[in-house]
Design a protein around this motif. Structure first.
Motif, short mmCIF file in Angstrom:
data_model
loop_
_atom_site.label_atom_id
_atom_site.label_comp_id
_atom_site.label_asym_id
_atom_site.label_seq_id
_atom_site.Cartn_x
_atom_site.Cartn_y
_atom_site.Cartn_z
N LEU A 81 6.99 -5.19 5.52
CA LEU A 81 5.97 -6.25 5.52
C LEU A 81 6.52 -7.44 4.75
N HIS A 82 7.13 -8.36 5.47
CA HIS A 82 7.78 -9.50 4.84
C HIS A 82 6.75 -10.57 4.47
N GLY A 83 6.88 -11.10 3.26
CA GLY A 83 5.98 -12.16 2.81
C GLY A 83 4.61 -11.67 2.40
N VAL A 84 4.42 -10.36 2.39
CA VAL A 84 3.12 -9.77 2.05
C VAL A 84 3.19 -9.22 0.63
N LEU A 116 -3.25 -8.58 5.44
CA LEU A 116 -1.99 -9.02 4.85
C LEU A 116 -2.24 -10.26 4.00
N ARG A 149 -0.70 -13.06 0.99
CA ARG A 149 0.55 -13.60 0.48
C ARG A 149 0.65 -13.60 -1.04
N PRO A 201 -1.74 -15.62 6.96
CA PRO A 201 -0.39 -15.06 6.83
C PRO A 201 0.74 -15.99 7.25
N CYS A 234 4.34 -14.69 7.19
CA CYS A 234 4.38 -13.23 7.06
C CYS A 234 4.90 -12.61 8.36
N GLU A 235 5.55 -11.47 8.21
CA GLU A 235 6.10 -10.76 9.37
C GLU A 235 5.97 -9.26 9.17
N ARG A 240 5.93 -12.41 14.04
CA ARG A 240 5.76 -13.59 13.20
C ARG A 240 4.35 -14.14 13.40
N VAL A 246 10.06 -17.42 2.40
CA VAL A 246 8.79 -16.96 1.85
C VAL A 246 7.93 -18.21 1.72
#
Length: 342
Positions: free
Chosen positions: A12-15, A30, A32, A52, A55-56, A132, A194
Motif C-alpha cells: 500500500l504505497h502512500g498509505v 486508505l 495519507r 488518496p 496512493c497505490e 493508481r 509521496v
C-alpha cells in the motif's frame, strides 16, 4: 502495526493508516496521514488526507495469473492500472458499492525482449501492477484474492520524493494523477512519489512539519508554499513564521536529505487587474528570506513564476492544467535531480 499488515500480498504505497470507511460497512479506507497527525490539522486538511492522491495498491502476480481485488469509494471515482510505467488500457470505475476488479499481466508484457524490458523498466519493473488512485474521493480496499506478492525492493524505485503543498501539488486540475507535476518529476528523476498535497488546506502547520521531519521514507522533498495561506487571509508575517518552522524543521531532520522550496506559481493575484500583486510579491519574498536565513546547506529555493507560464493555467487563473503541470515538472525535475546529486 503497518497499514499493509492486513493485506500482506500487496503493498500500500502512500498509505500511512487504514480506517473504517463511512459509506460502507466493510473494507479499510486508505489515508495519507495517521490520525494522530491529522487531528492536529485544520478541518479541511483532515478531510483532504482521506483523498488518496498518489496512493497505490501494488503487487506482482505469481505466475501471471489473475488477481482479484474488491474496492469501493465514497463517491464516483476511477482507478488506473499501470504495469511499471506502462499505462493500462482500461480505467476502472468505483463508487460506494464494493466492486470486484480482476487484473492479469497484459500478454504483450510477457514477451518483452531482454533489451526492451531493460529499457522499459526505468525505476519500476514492468510486471509490477500499480493501481493508481485519483484524489476525487476517499477509497477503501476490501479484499485481495489470487496468487500475488508485494514488489521486491529492486522492482520499484530505491529513493522516494515527498511533495507537500496545496491543491496544485495534490493535482486538482490535472486530467489524471499520473499527469500531476509530482508524478512527472518522480518519473523524470526515477523516484517514487509521496504526495502530501492538501487542497485548500496547506497552512504550513507545525504538525505537518514534525510529521515530514520524522518520516524516514524519503530522500528529497519539495515544499510548495503556499497560495492557500495567501488566499485565506494569513498575514505575511504569519506565513513567514509558519514557513520558517516548516522549512527549518524538515531541513534539520537530516542534512543529507535535500529540501527544495517553491514560491507561489503565477496566479490571479499576478494576472488580474484587480489582483493584489503586492501581496503575492511579499509572500514570495517571505519564503525567499526563510530559505536564506535557514542556515542549512540542504535547502534551496525555486521561483514558481519560472516554472509555470500563465497560459498553462486553467480558467480560474490558479490551478495549472495538464500543460502547466508539464511545464512545472520540466523546470522542477532538474532542480530536484541537482539537489540529490549535490
Amino acid at each position: 502495526m503497518s497499514p499493509g499488515d492486513d493485506y500482506p500480498s500487496v503493498a500500500l504505497h502512500g498509505v500511512a493508516e487504514l480506517a473504517e470507511p463511512d459509506w460502507t460497512d466493510a473494507g479499510d479506507e486508505l489515508r495519507r496521514l495517521p490520525d494522530g497527525v491529522a487531528g492536529n490539522l485544520n478541518v479541511a486538511a483532515r478531510d483532504r488526507i482521506r483523498h488518496p492522491a498518489g496512493c497505490e495498491v501494488r503487487f506482482v502476480s505469481r505466475g501471471g495469473g489473475p488477481v482479484r481485488l474488491t474496492l469501493s469509494a465514497a463517491a464516483e471515482t476511477v482507478v488506473r492500472p499501470f504495469w511499471g510505467t506502462f499505462q493500462g488500457e482500461t480505467v476502472l470505475e468505483l463508487g460506494p458499492e464494493p466492486t470486484d476488479v480482476e487484473l492479469s499481466v497484459p500478454e504483450p508484457l510477457t514477451d518483452l525482449s531482454p533489451a526492451a524490458a531493460a529499457e522499459a523498466a526505468g525505476a519500476f519493473d514492468p510486471l509490477v501492477c500499480r493501481l493508481r488512485f485519483e484524489p476525487w474521493a476517499p477509497v477503501a480496499l476490501h479484499d485481495v484474492r489470487g496468487e500475488c506478492r508485494p514488489p521486491e525492493p529492486d522492482e520499484v524505485p530505491d529513493r522516494r520524493y515527498l511533495a507537500y503543498g496545496t491543491s496544485i501539488t495534490e493535482g486538482a486540475a490535472a486530467s489524471a494523477t499520473h499527469l500531476t507535476y509530482v508524478s512527472r518529476v518522480a518519473r523524470d528523476c526515477g523516484l517514487d512519489p509521496v504526495n502530501l498535497g492538501m487542497s485548500g488546506a496547506a497552512y504550513c502547520e507545525p504538525a505537518v512539519a514534525d510529521h515530514i521531519a520524522e518520516r524516514d521514507d524519503w530522500e528529497v522533498a519539495t515544499l510548495s508554499l503556499s497560495v492557500n495561506m495567501a488566499n485565506r487571509g494569513f498575514t505575511v508575517e504569519q506565513f513567514r513564521e509558519r514557513a520558517a518552522y516548516l522549512v527549518e524543521t524538515v531541513a534539520a531532520s537530516d542534512h543529507d536529505r535535500p529540501v527544495v522550496c517553491v514560491t507561489l506559481f503565477p496566479y490571479h493575484a499576478d494576472l488580474r487587474e484587480s489582483g493584489d500583486r503586492e501581496r503575492a510579491r511579499a509572500y514570495r519574498e517571505a519564503l525567499a528570506s526563510v530559505v536564506e536565513g535557514c542556515g542549512s546547506g540542504n535547502v534551496s529555493l525555486v521561483d514558481g513564476r519560472e516554472l509555470s507560464p500563465a497560459d498553462g493555467l486553467t480558467t480560474d487563473l490558479l490551478h495549472p492544467g495538464d500543460a502547466g503541470m508539464e511545464s512545472i515538472a520540466d523546470g522542477l525535475a532538474p532542480r530536484v535531480a541537482d539537489a540529490l546529486d549535490g
